[in-house]
Design a protein around this motif. Structure first.
Motif, PDB file in Angstrom:
ATOM      1  N   ASN A 154      -1.636   6.444 -11.707  1.00 42.46           N
ATOM      2  CA  ASN A 154      -1.408   7.404 -10.464  1.00 42.46           C
ATOM      3  C   ASN A 154      -0.338   8.073 -11.264  1.00 42.46           C
ATOM      4  OD1 ASN A 154      -3.062   5.822  -8.728  1.00 42.46           O
ATOM      5  ND2 ASN A 154      -1.457   4.148  -8.234  1.00 42.46           N
TER       6      ASN A 154
ATOM      7  N   LEU B 148      -2.531   0.318 -12.791  1.00 42.77           N
ATOM      8  CA  LEU B 148      -2.644   1.221 -11.353  1.00 42.77           C
ATOM      9  C   LEU B 148      -1.601   1.990 -11.275  1.00 42.77           C
ATOM     10  CD1 LEU B 148      -4.591   2.157  -9.150  1.00 42.77           C
ATOM     11  CD2 LEU B 148      -3.443   0.471  -7.636  1.00 42.77           C
TER      12      LEU B 148
ATOM     13  N   THR C 162       0.813  -4.351  -6.379  1.00 42.71           N
ATOM     14  CA  THR C 162       0.391  -3.265  -6.895  1.00 42.71           C
ATOM     15  C   THR C 162      -0.315  -2.363  -5.935  1.00 42.71           C
ATOM     16  OG1 THR C 162      -0.237  -4.590  -8.986  1.00 42.71           O
ATOM     17  CG2 THR C 162      -1.290  -2.236  -8.792  1.00 42.71           C
ATOM     18  N   SER C 163      -1.011  -2.666  -4.947  1.00 42.87           N
ATOM     19  CA  SER C 163      -1.622  -1.881  -3.954  1.00 42.87           C
ATOM     20  C   SER C 163      -0.825  -1.335  -2.828  1.00 42.87           C
ATOM     21  CB  SER C 163      -2.949  -2.550  -3.260  1.00 42.87           C
ATOM     22  OG  SER C 163      -3.673  -2.850  -4.588  1.00 42.87           O
ATOM     23  N   PHE C 164       0.148  -2.131  -2.417  1.00 47.47           N
ATOM     24  CA  PHE C 164       0.882  -1.977  -1.299  1.00 47.47           C
ATOM     25  C   PHE C 164       2.513  -1.722  -1.238  1.00 47.47           C
ATOM     26  CE2 PHE C 164      -2.892  -4.129  -0.014  1.00 47.47           C
ATOM     27  CZ  PHE C 164      -3.611  -3.148   0.829  1.00 47.47           C
TER      28      PHE C 164
ATOM     29  N   VAL D 161      -2.054  -8.336  -6.608  1.00 45.44           N
ATOM     30  CA  VAL D 161      -2.675  -7.304  -5.923  1.00 45.44           C
ATOM     31  C   VAL D 161      -1.909  -6.529  -4.919  1.00 45.44           C
ATOM     32  CG1 VAL D 161      -4.866  -6.524  -4.937  1.00 45.44           C
ATOM     33  CG2 VAL D 161      -4.857  -8.203  -6.704  1.00 45.44           C
TER      34      VAL D 161
END
Length: 314
Positions: A183, A179, A258-260, A255
């Motif tokens: 990005n 990810l 990776t996301s936050f 997760v």
């Protein structure tokens, strides 16, 4: 991949300047990594040396150890290096390869745990047909599927990502994940998003569903069995169930990381990333070593033979 993209240098900005905190994390990571390598190699050696462990469950466990070593080794040496450097850089090609091996580690471990759940299901629900169902040929086919489908699917993902035009050159993480690489692109295509969702469903939600389904069937059969049979089933399934829950929690931490990551402190980011890469490979052999009588007996027998051999030589 464009030739110009292959020469791009990316900066991993999650690392700070070397100092007491970095040296502390370096020491902890090094100890965990060396312990992970030792425990997995020991488990693989025990399974290889003891012919009584050449059974489907232990063959899957052997491959689980291989994947644990691959996942931790694909990242930990880099983390150890960057914790001691002022500027942490990686080539775009190297970043793609690192994210590829991390994804292979994650998807293959889930696939192996799914195969092990199937093994436990057959062992408990169809014990008389176990050897006729899980034949050596079928075990090889399952292992082939465990590796071939994830690796081929992830190669396609790397190819799609490599074709994206890059406009950013900083990744606020300790290592490259898919990810974060996506990005960096100036634009994102619908094909990349749909393909990523398809991979998440096939290699994430589908294994979770199959493992839960296996344990529902095991629970259904165990309820109708005697108390001794229930205890035997619990003892047989406990190592796998603990391992699966542990890896699922590690995946959840990945997760979150990776996301936050932009909203987390550097200390929390390091802990979450190390948890996913190091804790499951470290705990899996320890869980099976402590909870599985056959492995414990094999370790004791191997140590006795070595001690006897040394005494004889003296």
């Amino acid at each position: 991949m464009n030739l110009s993209d292959s020469n791009i240098t990316l900066i991993l900005s999650a690392y700070g300047s070397p100092g007491p905190l970095s040296y502390g994390f370096f020491f902890v990571t090094l100890v965990l990594y060396l312990t992970t390598v030792f425990s997995n190699l020991t488990l693989m050696l025990v399974i290889s040396l003891d012919s009584r462990l050449h059974k489907p469950m232990y063959i899957f466990l052997f491959n689980l150890a291989i994947n644990g070593l691959m996942g931790s080794t694909s990242v930990c040496p880099t983390i150890l290096q960057y914790l001691l450097e002022d500027l942490s850089t990686i080539s775009f090609t190297g970043c793609l390869l690192q994210s590829f091996f991390i994804n292979v580690y994650g998807t293959c471990v889930y696939a192996i745990l799914t195969a092990m759940a199937y093994d436990r299901y057959v062992s408990i629900c169809n014990p008389l047909q176990y050897h006729s169902i899980l034949t050596p040929t079928k075990v090889r086919l399952l292992l082939g599927a465990v590796y071939i489908f994830p690796v081929c699917s992830l190669i396609v993902q790397v190819y799609l990502t490599s074709r994206l035009p890059i406009c950013k050159y900083t990744i606020n993480k300790l290592f490259c994940v898919s990810l974060a690489v996506v990005n960096l692109a100036c634009v994102k295509t619908a094909l990349d998003s749909m393909y990523a969702l398809a991979l998440l469903f096939i290699f994430g939600f589908l294994p979770l569903f199959l493992v839960i389904l296996s344990y529902i069937k095991i629970l259904t059969v165990s309820i109708k069995a005697s108390e001794s049979a229930q205890m035997k089933a619990l003892k047989t399934c406990a190592p796998h169930l603990i391992t699966f829950i542990n890896f699922s929690l590690a995946t959840l931490s990945s997760v979150i990381y990776t996301s936050f990551n932009d909203y987390l402190s550097n200390e929390m980011s390091i802990l979450l990333s190390i948890y996913f890469i190091l804790v499951p490979p470290l705990l899996h052999p320890l869980i099976y070593g402590m909870r599985t009588d056959e492995i414990k007996r094999s370790i004791v027998n191997i140590l006795r033979r070595k001690v006897f051999a040394l005494s004889f030589l003296e």
